[in-house]
Scaffold this active site. Structure first.
Site, PDB file in Angstrom:
ATOM      1  N   ARG A  54       1.560  62.732  20.746  1.00  0.00           N
ATOM      2  CA  ARG A  54       2.776  63.240  21.342  1.00  0.00           C
ATOM      3  C   ARG A  54       3.449  64.272  20.174  1.00  0.00           C
ATOM      4  O   ARG A  54       3.775  65.326  20.643  1.00  0.00           O
ATOM      5  CB  ARG A  54       3.742  62.012  21.594  1.00  0.00           C
ATOM      6  N   THR A  55       3.619  63.973  18.974  1.00  0.00           N
ATOM      7  CA  THR A  55       4.895  64.554  17.988  1.00  0.00           C
ATOM      8  C   THR A  55       4.155  65.948  17.681  1.00  0.00           C
ATOM      9  O   THR A  55       4.805  67.036  17.857  1.00  0.00           O
ATOM     10  CB  THR A  55       4.951  63.691  16.939  1.00  0.00           C
ATOM     11  N   LYS A  82      -9.509  67.039  -1.801  1.00  0.00           N
ATOM     12  CA  LYS A  82     -10.393  67.158  -3.080  1.00  0.00           C
ATOM     13  C   LYS A  82      -9.207  66.740  -3.955  1.00  0.00           C
ATOM     14  O   LYS A  82      -9.376  66.834  -5.341  1.00  0.00           O
ATOM     15  CB  LYS A  82     -10.389  68.579  -3.290  1.00  0.00           C
ATOM     16  N   ARG A 104       4.529  65.232   8.867  1.00  0.00           N
ATOM     17  CA  ARG A 104       4.615  63.615   8.875  1.00  0.00           C
ATOM     18  C   ARG A 104       3.816  62.933   7.916  1.00  0.00           C
ATOM     19  O   ARG A 104       2.819  63.501   7.411  1.00  0.00           O
ATOM     20  CB  ARG A 104       3.768  63.188  10.308  1.00  0.00           C
ATOM     21  N   HIS A 132      12.184  58.669  12.204  1.00  0.00           N
ATOM     22  CA  HIS A 132      11.572  59.739  12.877  1.00  0.00           C
ATOM     23  C   HIS A 132      12.507  60.133  14.163  1.00  0.00           C
ATOM     24  O   HIS A 132      12.722  59.925  15.193  1.00  0.00           O
ATOM     25  CB  HIS A 132      10.582  58.671  13.903  1.00  0.00           C
TER      26      HIS A 132
HETATM   27  N1   CP Z   1       5.823  58.360  19.451  1.00  0.00           N
HETATM   28  C1   CP Z   1       5.028  59.323  18.632  1.00  0.00           C
HETATM   29  O1   CP Z   1       5.292  59.539  17.610  1.00  0.00           O
HETATM   30  O2   CP Z   1       3.609  59.216  18.892  1.00  0.00           O
HETATM   31  P1   CP Z   1       2.545  59.999  18.223  1.00  0.00           P
HETATM   32  O3   CP Z   1       2.381  59.177  16.981  1.00  0.00           O
HETATM   33  O4   CP Z   1       1.193  60.196  18.965  1.00  0.00           O
HETATM   34  O5   CP Z   1       3.009  61.234  17.739  1.00  0.00           O
END
Ligand code: CP
Length: 305
Positions: A54-55, A82, A104, A132
């Protein structure tokens, strides 16, 4: 703000302004002729050291809907393999003069560290069990659009709170916006000392969901548990999985949320996930709108290059 590193540090007015901007972006996103080109000529790099559906995809779509050139760094086939460090990777990408890096990472604090090493804007797309922020903003937008407000609502966040950056960002945002936040989980998955910060905690779904307006379910994050919490899935579902019976403890018009990815039959039953009270698919749509709002808000702080 030049970066978005967490909900911590945003004022209620900042949050409200982002939600108002995101509300506008829902219409922009739905109607091609309303699209703007705020980020035309700007370069956005998505740098994901952890898996995402999603993100990552919604940040890519959001950037493209605002006219940015978006590059998804393939970390799995990069020189990280590496032995290149996070910071060397970031400094290398920064030398190519991107305007925004969306990151992320599995380590809490990694995104803050990276933001100190680059001169572009940085957006936290999830750092370990820390924050998040865009997930909390999209959850807040979804709640506001369905309930008309956040203030005064009772929100029960249920499941693996200890390992959840989604829970943490949501707790900060919802408390700042005047919601009553309850945490419902087995005692081993409730962060120690959290009650002292004013959050009500429950180990019983029946008690925790009583009179809740919103029931927010979380995935068991086994990847962050080091094998320390291994109840059987059947046992976990029996006590903490959201099915129709447990949902009936909440208000009759309660709405169900889940950030995804879901493990059906572990923390939520399929009939609830796909049922009339579920907002899960709407959360995904709001994810694009919120990320467009965040990118647009940062645009006014981008340096002229
Ligand atoms: N909710 C969320 O962060 O989903 P993803 O890990 O798929 O990005």
């Amino acid at each position: 703000h030049r970066h978005l590193l967490g909900i911590e540090g945003l004022s209620p007015l900042d949050i409200q302004a982002l939600l108002d901007l995101a509300d506008e972006q829902v219409e922009v996103s739905r109607q091609v002729e309303k699209r703007k080109t705020t980020l035309r000529g700007r370069t956005q790099i998505n740098l994901f050291f952890e898996a995402s559906t999603r993100t990552q995809s919604s940040f890519e779509i959001a950037g493209k809907r605002l006219g940015a050139d978006v590059m998804n760094m393939q970390v799995g086939s990069s020189s990280v393999k590496k032995g290149e460090t996070l910071i060397d990777t970031a400094v290398t990408l920064n030398a190519m003069r991107p305007d925004i890096i969306v990151v992320r990472h599995h380590a809490a604090g990694a995104v803050h560290l990276l933001a100190q090493k680059v001169d572009c804007s940085v957006v936290n797309a999830g750092d370990g069990a820390h924050e998040h922020p865009t997930q909390a903003l999209l959850d807040a937008l979804t709640i506001r659009r369905n309930k008309g407000r956040i203030e005064g609502l009772t929100v029960a966040i249920c499941g693996d709170i200890l390992h959840s950056r989604v829970a943490r960002s949501n707790m900060i945002l919802l408390a700042a916006m005047g919601a009553r936040v309850r945490l419902v989980a087995p005692s081993t998955l409730i962060p120690p000392g959290i009650a002292r910060l004013g959050f009500e905690t429950f180990t019983s779904m029946k008690e925790g969901l009583k009179d809740a307006d919103i029931v927010m379910m979380l995935r068991l994050q086994r990847e962050r548990m080091n094998g320390s919490f291994v109840p059987s899935v059947k046992e976990y579902f029996r006590f903490y999985g959201l099915d129709q019976e447990k949902l009936s403890f909440a208000k009759p018009d309660a709405l169900v949320m889940h950030p995804g990815p879901m493990n059906r039959g572990v923390e939520i039953s399929s009939d609830v996930a796909d049922g009339a009270q579920s907002l899960i698919r709407e959360q995904v749509e709001m994810g694009v709108a919120v990320r467009m709002a965040v990118l647009e808000a940062l645009a006014s702080h981008l340096p002229n290059r």
